[in-house]
Write a protein that holds these residues in place. Structure first.
Motif, PDB file in Angstrom:
ATOM      1  N   GLY A  84       0.811  -1.213   0.000  1.00  0.00           N
ATOM      2  CA  GLY A  84       0.000   0.000   0.000  1.00  0.00           C
ATOM      3  C   GLY A  84       0.844   1.263   0.000  1.00  0.00           C
ATOM      4  N   LEU A  85       1.892   1.274   0.816  1.00  0.00           N
ATOM      5  CA  LEU A  85       2.761   2.450   0.884  1.00  0.00           C
ATOM      6  C   LEU A  85       3.513   2.653  -0.426  1.00  0.00           C
ATOM      7  CD1 LEU A  85       4.171   2.107   4.508  1.00  0.00           C
ATOM      8  CD2 LEU A  85       2.272   3.522   3.709  1.00  0.00           C
ATOM      9  N   LEU A  86       4.000   1.567  -1.011  1.00  0.00           N
ATOM     10  CA  LEU A  86       4.720   1.668  -2.279  1.00  0.00           C
ATOM     11  C   LEU A  86       3.788   2.101  -3.408  1.00  0.00           C
ATOM     12  CD1 LEU A  86       7.387   1.306  -3.761  1.00  0.00           C
ATOM     13  CD2 LEU A  86       6.787  -1.091  -4.101  1.00  0.00           C
ATOM     14  N   GLY A  87       2.584   1.525  -3.451  1.00  0.00           N
ATOM     15  CA  GLY A  87       1.617   1.909  -4.473  1.00  0.00           C
ATOM     16  C   GLY A  87       1.220   3.371  -4.350  1.00  0.00           C
ATOM     17  N   ALA A  88       0.981   3.824  -3.125  1.00  0.00           N
ATOM     18  CA  ALA A  88       0.616   5.224  -2.898  1.00  0.00           C
ATOM     19  C   ALA A  88       1.758   6.155  -3.303  1.00  0.00           C
ATOM     20  CB  ALA A  88       0.250   5.438  -1.428  1.00  0.00           C
ATOM     21  N   THR A  89       2.971   5.796  -2.930  1.00  0.00           N
ATOM     22  CA  THR A  89       4.132   6.615  -3.278  1.00  0.00           C
ATOM     23  C   THR A  89       4.313   6.679  -4.790  1.00  0.00           C
ATOM     24  OG1 THR A  89       5.223   6.000  -1.208  1.00  0.00           O
ATOM     25  CG2 THR A  89       6.623   6.910  -2.947  1.00  0.00           C
ATOM     26  N   LEU A  90       4.207   5.537  -5.439  1.00  0.00           N
ATOM     27  CA  LEU A  90       4.370   5.482  -6.885  1.00  0.00           C
ATOM     28  C   LEU A  90       3.341   6.361  -7.597  1.00  0.00           C
ATOM     29  CD1 LEU A  90       5.786   4.052  -9.337  1.00  0.00           C
ATOM     30  CD2 LEU A  90       3.915   2.433  -9.238  1.00  0.00           C
ATOM     31  N   LEU A  91       2.074   6.204  -7.238  1.00  0.00           N
ATOM     32  CA  LEU A  91       1.029   6.975  -7.902  1.00  0.00           C
ATOM     33  C   LEU A  91       1.129   8.474  -7.611  1.00  0.00           C
ATOM     34  CD1 LEU A  91      -2.005   4.578  -7.474  1.00  0.00           C
ATOM     35  CD2 LEU A  91      -0.799   5.126  -9.586  1.00  0.00           C
ATOM     36  N   MET A  92       1.420   8.828  -6.383  1.00  0.00           N
ATOM     37  CA  MET A  92       1.506  10.246  -6.034  1.00  0.00           C
ATOM     38  C   MET A  92       2.732  10.903  -6.670  1.00  0.00           C
ATOM     39  SD  MET A  92      -1.194  10.981  -4.387  1.00  0.00           S
ATOM     40  CE  MET A  92      -0.916  12.491  -3.483  1.00  0.00           C
ATOM     41  N   CYS A  93       3.867  10.208  -6.668  1.00  0.00           N
ATOM     42  CA  CYS A  93       5.057  10.763  -7.325  1.00  0.00           C
ATOM     43  C   CYS A  93       4.851  10.851  -8.838  1.00  0.00           C
ATOM     44  CB  CYS A  93       6.297   9.937  -7.002  1.00  0.00           C
ATOM     45  SG  CYS A  93       6.895  10.197  -5.326  1.00  0.00           S
ATOM     46  N   PHE A  94       4.164   9.866  -9.408  1.00  0.00           N
ATOM     47  CA  PHE A  94       3.851   9.907 -10.842  1.00  0.00           C
ATOM     48  C   PHE A  94       3.002  11.137 -11.161  1.00  0.00           C
ATOM     49  CE2 PHE A  94       1.149   8.742 -14.478  1.00  0.00           C
ATOM     50  CZ  PHE A  94       2.134   8.482 -15.413  1.00  0.00           C
ATOM     51  N   ASP A  95       2.094  11.478 -10.278  1.00  0.00           N
ATOM     52  CA  ASP A  95       1.242  12.646 -10.495  1.00  0.00           C
ATOM     53  C   ASP A  95       1.994  13.947 -10.248  1.00  0.00           C
ATOM     54  OD1 ASP A  95      -1.131  14.212 -10.879  1.00  0.00           O
ATOM     55  OD2 ASP A  95      -1.292  14.340  -8.702  1.00  0.00           O
ATOM     56  N   PHE A  96       2.730  14.050  -9.159  1.00  0.00           N
ATOM     57  CA  PHE A  96       3.353  15.306  -8.765  1.00  0.00           C
ATOM     58  C   PHE A  96       4.665  15.602  -9.495  1.00  0.00           C
ATOM     59  CE2 PHE A  96       0.336  15.187  -5.362  1.00  0.00           C
ATOM     60  CZ  PHE A  96       0.169  16.505  -4.980  1.00  0.00           C
ATOM     61  N   TYR A  97       5.340  14.586  -9.986  1.00  0.00           N
ATOM     62  CA  TYR A  97       6.645  14.774 -10.629  1.00  0.00           C
ATOM     63  C   TYR A  97       6.669  14.131 -12.007  1.00  0.00           C
ATOM     64  CZ  TYR A  97       7.960  16.038  -5.910  1.00  0.00           C
ATOM     65  OH  TYR A  97       8.025  16.633  -4.680  1.00  0.00           O
ATOM     66  N   GLN A  98       5.815  14.570 -12.891  1.00  0.00           N
ATOM     67  CA  GLN A  98       5.738  14.003 -14.242  1.00  0.00           C
ATOM     68  C   GLN A  98       7.003  14.281 -15.055  1.00  0.00           C
ATOM     69  OE1 GLN A  98       2.440  13.603 -16.528  1.00  0.00           O
ATOM     70  NE2 GLN A  98       1.560  12.456 -14.855  1.00  0.00           N
ATOM     71  N   GLN A  99       7.799  15.241 -14.645  1.00  0.00           N
ATOM     72  CA  GLN A  99       8.996  15.596 -15.387  1.00  0.00           C
ATOM     73  C   GLN A  99      10.163  14.635 -15.126  1.00  0.00           C
ATOM     74  OE1 GLN A  99       7.761  17.294 -12.831  1.00  0.00           O
ATOM     75  NE2 GLN A  99       9.387  17.924 -11.439  1.00  0.00           N
ATOM     76  N   TRP A 100      10.058  13.755 -14.148  1.00  0.00           N
ATOM     77  CA  TRP A 100      11.145  12.810 -13.877  1.00  0.00           C
ATOM     78  C   TRP A 100      11.344  11.894 -15.078  1.00  0.00           C
ATOM     79  CZ3 TRP A 100      10.052  10.729  -8.263  1.00  0.00           C
ATOM     80  CH2 TRP A 100      10.326  11.745  -7.343  1.00  0.00           C
ATOM     81  N   THR A 101      12.584  11.597 -15.384  1.00  0.00           N
ATOM     82  CA  THR A 101      12.886  10.756 -16.548  1.00  0.00           C
ATOM     83  C   THR A 101      12.570   9.282 -16.309  1.00  0.00           C
ATOM     84  OG1 THR A 101      15.191  10.581 -15.829  1.00  0.00           O
ATOM     85  CG2 THR A 101      14.653  12.301 -17.444  1.00  0.00           C
ATOM     86  N   ILE A 102      12.458   8.865 -15.070  1.00  0.00           N
ATOM     87  CA  ILE A 102      12.142   7.457 -14.784  1.00  0.00           C
ATOM     88  C   ILE A 102      10.796   7.055 -15.387  1.00  0.00           C
ATOM     89  CG2 ILE A 102      11.040   7.847 -12.558  1.00  0.00           C
ATOM     90  CD1 ILE A 102      12.379   5.203 -11.640  1.00  0.00           C
ATOM     91  N   TRP A 103       9.876   8.003 -15.527  1.00  0.00           N
ATOM     92  CA  TRP A 103       8.542   7.683 -16.046  1.00  0.00           C
ATOM     93  C   TRP A 103       8.573   7.342 -17.535  1.00  0.00           C
ATOM     94  CZ3 TRP A 103       6.954   6.712 -11.654  1.00  0.00           C
ATOM     95  CH2 TRP A 103       6.996   7.593 -10.590  1.00  0.00           C
ATOM     96  N   LYS A 104       9.678   7.652 -18.189  1.00  0.00           N
ATOM     97  CA  LYS A 104       9.793   7.344 -19.612  1.00  0.00           C
ATOM     98  C   LYS A 104      10.295   5.923 -19.868  1.00  0.00           C
ATOM     99  CE  LYS A 104      10.443  12.169 -20.867  1.00  0.00           C
ATOM    100  NZ  LYS A 104       9.829  12.659 -19.681  1.00  0.00           N
ATOM    101  N   VAL A 105      10.705   5.216 -18.810  1.00  0.00           N
ATOM    102  CA  VAL A 105      11.208   3.846 -18.953  1.00  0.00           C
ATOM    103  C   VAL A 105      10.098   2.909 -19.439  1.00  0.00           C
ATOM    104  CG1 VAL A 105      12.173   1.880 -17.701  1.00  0.00           C
ATOM    105  CG2 VAL A 105      12.998   4.186 -17.223  1.00  0.00           C
ATOM    106  N   PHE A 106       8.911   3.085 -18.890  1.00  0.00           N
ATOM    107  CA  PHE A 106       7.745   2.281 -19.271  1.00  0.00           C
ATOM    108  C   PHE A 106       6.622   3.233 -19.688  1.00  0.00           C
ATOM    109  CE2 PHE A 106       9.803  -0.333 -15.919  1.00  0.00           C
ATOM    110  CZ  PHE A 106      10.160  -1.419 -16.712  1.00  0.00           C
ATOM    111  N   PRO A 107       5.637   2.735 -20.423  1.00  0.00           N
ATOM    112  CA  PRO A 107       4.484   3.589 -20.759  1.00  0.00           C
ATOM    113  C   PRO A 107       3.737   4.026 -19.489  1.00  0.00           C
ATOM    114  CG  PRO A 107       4.447   1.555 -22.035  1.00  0.00           C
ATOM    115  CD  PRO A 107       5.546   1.421 -21.038  1.00  0.00           C
ATOM    116  N   ASN A 108       3.090   5.168 -19.555  1.00  0.00           N
ATOM    117  CA  ASN A 108       2.366   5.705 -18.400  1.00  0.00           C
ATOM    118  C   ASN A 108       1.355   4.707 -17.842  1.00  0.00           C
ATOM    119  OD1 ASN A 108       3.803   8.031 -18.673  1.00  0.00           O
ATOM    120  ND2 ASN A 108       2.132   9.245 -19.494  1.00  0.00           N
TER     121      ASN A 108
END
Length: 125
Positions: free
Chosen positions: A9-33
């Motif tokens: 739950g903590l990892l899922g919440a962190t992943l989703l919230m960071c994906f929303d708040f920090y869309q500019q991070w390059t890690i998000w380009k590794v896999f499709p959104n």
């Protein structure tokens, strides 16, 4: 097993919230959104999967911790320079309505669990 649910739950919440708040991070380009969202929601769904009756109280505490963690993230991520792409903000009244309804639901769920445990103990005796 409950520690795995909590960490999930903590990892899922962190992943989703960071994906929303920090869309500019390059890690998000590794896999499709969509892959990031499926993984995040999958982790959250695993953490809220309802267990057998004997573990329900622990399950309740996992839900409370994950909910509190999400609220803390909503306060911390904007302070750390993040900007929500979907509009999560502690200034948003609709978000507080959802949080209050979730708290109300969790309180009702806790009462139901305690009642079921009490009935289950009566039936065993």
């Amino acid at each position: 097993m409950n520690i795995f649910k909590l960490l999930s739950g903590l990892l899922g919440a962190t992943l989703l919230m960071c994906f929303d708040f920090y869309q500019q991070w390059t890690i998000w380009k590794v896999f499709p959104n969509i892959a990031w969202m499926i993984v995040g929601f999958g982790l959250l769904l695993f953490s809220v999967y309802t267990p057998a009756i004997k573990d329900r109280m622990m399950h309740f505490y996992v839900e409370v911790v994950v909910m509190a963690y999400l609220i803390v993230l909503m306060f911390i991520l904007p302070l750390a320079g993040g900007k929500s792409s979907v509009g999560f903000s502690v200034k948003e009244p609709f978000l507080w309505i959802v949080i209050l309804l979730t708290i109300w639901q969790l309180v009702a769920y806790r009462k139901r669990i305690l009642r079921q445990l009490k009935d289950h103990q009566k039936n065993e005796a």
